[in-house]
Design an enzyme around this catalytic site. Sequence first.
Site, PDB file in Angstrom:
ATOM      1  N   GLN A  62      75.121   6.740  23.592  1.00 38.13           N
ATOM      2  CA  GLN A  62      76.496   7.156  23.810  1.00 38.13           C
ATOM      3  C   GLN A  62      77.524   6.082  23.441  1.00 38.13           C
ATOM      4  OE1 GLN A  62      75.286   8.777  27.905  1.00 38.13           O
ATOM      5  NE2 GLN A  62      76.927  10.150  27.305  1.00 38.13           N
ATOM      6  N   HIS A 115      72.481  14.796  12.784  1.00 40.16           N
ATOM      7  CA  HIS A 115      72.664  14.657  11.330  1.00 40.16           C
ATOM      8  C   HIS A 115      72.228  15.913  10.582  1.00 40.16           C
ATOM      9  CE1 HIS A 115      72.430   9.979  11.548  1.00 40.16           C
ATOM     10  NE2 HIS A 115      73.638  10.438  11.777  1.00 40.16           N
ATOM     11  N   ASP A 171      76.836   7.848  15.533  1.00 43.53           N
ATOM     12  CA  ASP A 171      76.664   6.869  14.443  1.00 43.53           C
ATOM     13  C   ASP A 171      77.442   5.582  14.717  1.00 43.53           C
ATOM     14  OD1 ASP A 171      75.170   8.774  13.227  1.00 43.53           O
ATOM     15  OD2 ASP A 171      76.434   9.007  11.452  1.00 43.53           O
ATOM     16  N   ARG A 217      75.065  -0.771  34.555  1.00 47.17           N
ATOM     17  CA  ARG A 217      73.903   0.055  34.231  1.00 47.17           C
ATOM     18  C   ARG A 217      74.005   0.471  32.772  1.00 47.17           C
ATOM     19  NH1 ARG A 217      72.923   6.106  35.026  1.00 47.17           N
ATOM     20  NH2 ARG A 217      70.742   6.194  34.392  1.00 47.17           N
ATOM     21  N   HIS A 242      66.910   6.695  28.312  1.00 49.06           N
ATOM     22  CA  HIS A 242      68.073   7.554  28.564  1.00 49.06           C
ATOM     23  C   HIS A 242      68.209   8.537  27.391  1.00 49.06           C
ATOM     24  CE1 HIS A 242      72.100   7.778  30.858  1.00 49.06           C
ATOM     25  NE2 HIS A 242      72.138   8.769  29.978  1.00 49.06           N
ATOM     26  N   ASN A 291      66.202   8.268  33.030  1.00 52.25           N
ATOM     27  CA  ASN A 291      67.462   8.831  33.472  1.00 52.25           C
ATOM     28  C   ASN A 291      67.382  10.355  33.422  1.00 52.25           C
ATOM     29  OD1 ASN A 291      70.472   8.862  33.963  1.00 52.25           O
ATOM     30  ND2 ASN A 291      70.344  10.038  32.051  1.00 52.25           N
ATOM     31  N   GLU A 292      67.631  10.984  34.538  1.00 54.07           N
ATOM     32  CA  GLU A 292      67.724  12.448  34.611  1.00 54.07           C
ATOM     33  C   GLU A 292      66.607  13.151  33.846  1.00 54.07           C
ATOM     34  OE1 GLU A 292      71.602  13.965  33.680  1.00 54.07           O
ATOM     35  OE2 GLU A 292      72.559  12.865  35.298  1.00 54.07           O
ATOM     36  N   ASN A 299      72.141  10.721  40.542  1.00 53.62           N
ATOM     37  CA  ASN A 299      73.324  11.101  39.760  1.00 53.62           C
ATOM     38  C   ASN A 299      73.866  12.396  40.345  1.00 53.62           C
ATOM     39  OD1 ASN A 299      72.692   8.952  38.119  1.00 53.62           O
ATOM     40  ND2 ASN A 299      72.300  10.167  36.280  1.00 53.62           N
ATOM     41  N   TYR A 344      77.474  14.932  40.541  1.00 52.74           N
ATOM     42  CA  TYR A 344      78.838  15.212  40.093  1.00 52.74           C
ATOM     43  C   TYR A 344      79.461  16.457  40.737  1.00 52.74           C
ATOM     44  CZ  TYR A 344      78.073  12.042  36.059  1.00 52.74           C
ATOM     45  OH  TYR A 344      77.821  10.957  35.257  1.00 52.74           O
ATOM     46  N   GLU A 404      75.165   7.429  39.041  1.00 53.28           N
ATOM     47  CA  GLU A 404      76.234   8.051  38.243  1.00 53.28           C
ATOM     48  C   GLU A 404      77.066   8.972  39.108  1.00 53.28           C
ATOM     49  OE1 GLU A 404      75.473  10.205  34.606  1.00 53.28           O
ATOM     50  OE2 GLU A 404      73.967   8.709  34.028  1.00 53.28           O
TER      51      GLU A 404
HETATM   52  C1  NOJ Z   1      74.515  12.522  32.803  1.00 52.40           C
HETATM   53  C2  NOJ Z   1      73.939  11.526  31.845  1.00 52.40           C
HETATM   54  O1  NOJ Z   1      73.073  10.612  32.416  1.00 52.40           O
HETATM   55  C3  NOJ Z   1      75.004  10.842  31.017  1.00 52.40           C
HETATM   56  O2  NOJ Z   1      74.405  10.448  29.836  1.00 52.40           O
HETATM   57  C4  NOJ Z   1      76.165  11.782  30.815  1.00 52.40           C
HETATM   58  O3  NOJ Z   1      77.073  11.335  29.879  1.00 52.40           O
HETATM   59  C5  NOJ Z   1      76.828  11.974  32.154  1.00 52.40           C
HETATM   60  N1  NOJ Z   1      75.870  12.417  33.137  1.00 52.40           N
HETATM   61  C6  NOJ Z   1      77.991  12.944  32.109  1.00 52.40           C
HETATM   62  O4  NOJ Z   1      77.544  14.153  31.643  1.00 52.40           O
END
Ligand code: NOJ
Length: 492
Positions: free
Chosen positions: A37, A57, A70, A95, A140, A184-185, A325, A327, A394
Amino acid sequence: MMKFLYILCSLASCYAALNNKKFPADFMFGAATSSYQIEGAWNEDGKGENIWDYLLHTNRTYSLNGDNGDTTCNSYHNYKEDVALLKNLNVTHYRFSIAWARLLPNGHINEINEAGVEYYKNLISELRANNIEPFVTIYHWDLPQALQDEGGWPSSNIIDVYADYARLCFRLFGLDVKYWMTFNEPKQTCWQGYGVGTNAPGIKSPGIGEYWCAHNVLKAHAKAWHIYDEEFRPRQKGQVGIVIDSNWWEPATNSSEDQEASETKLQFTFGLYANPIFNGDYPEVMKSHIKRRSLAQGFQKSRLPEFTPKEIEYIKGTADFLGVNMYSASLVAAKQNQDVDGMGFDHDDEVKVWYSESWKKGASPWLVVTPWGMQKLLRWIKNQYNNPRMIVTENGYSDYDGTLNDDDRISYIQGYLSGVRDAMVEDGVNVFGYTVWSLLDNLEWVYGFTNKFGLYHVDFNSPNRTRTAKKSVGFYQNVIRTKCLVDECIEI
Ligand code: NOJ
């Protein structure tokens, strides 16, 4: 009527007063990113191609506006500036994740890319020089494409390949890294990657590939933990955990069916990964639902693979801490018409899920402002898994415009942090830190650059990807300095 009242009632706690108890002096406040990212430099200095490079791509319609990683924030070249931003925030930890294909271009251990080793060594020593604790995610979502070509996560060969990679990370960086996260997730890796196909590698195998993936991810996680425990822990004295994500699933009514639907959904999302690691084996409700549905669909046995008793023992107890994580919350109810034909974990659970229209939304379609869900989720985890050591790895808010006056982000973070503190004070949940997503505006996977989560704005049109502090930087600095979410806090 009852249903309506109950929803209103759960909404009311949305506006509950902010917690006014100071966070403990050693509570960790950090910020998070991930390699694909933010790094850019997708093919520089010997980095191999990963599944996101390949997907975005070769299929320009997969992401909004055809955006890809990229160049993105160009952190491969700007990492010193990123560390200066972290320093400015005064965070305790950062992190970030290691790009597997930057270290091992073809995924396997036989070919190590020295420039990649150098990059992460430099980043880690820059963090250490600034007194910032590195929190490193080993995986990740950016699998080397070469490994996908060999079968990816649904193939059990990946377990040993991942273990080699994890061992290499411990060996190369372990003297300076004390907190590791294996995955991660994993839910998103498996469900979005190999179930519904909305994330790379974009494979649609609902109810089959996604469970094979989960099975292998869990074994790979356990193997990495054992490697660390036996070969590295005595000298390096660090900790290895995993990061699991979930919404809070709020029962739409107080009927026993909807309460049960909430519990089932928690088990299918969080328990799928956490139960084998903390309690041993998959949750009972998953085993029974998937078996019943598989047999009804004509399969000889459950589509959910089985662990042997030996494997159950091997996986159990393999987390020194748990990253969470979180949200959003969702409303859940028992499905009235259970269609036995549906495949996929979101059919197998037999739970209906939706967002209340009245909840404020972020830019991401799945992001709703429901801070009251934080305490509920943390409390549930405490009760399920015997109060593990936890860190929120997160939590954060997305907007479209990346405004510098990000009051919505500030109130989101404030509300959720308040939920974290409530869980600590009222429920005795063992949380030792919080990590905001994200340090920077960055590539939000298939949503491209349209969903901005950063505390720092990034100008993606400027050649050096200029970073500018948003208002939330000042807010977070203040929270970190005062350990307090309101004007005046009580010490307890
Ligand atoms: C989940 C992911 O771990 C992360 O890569 C993502 O950008 C954020 N949460 C927000 O969606």
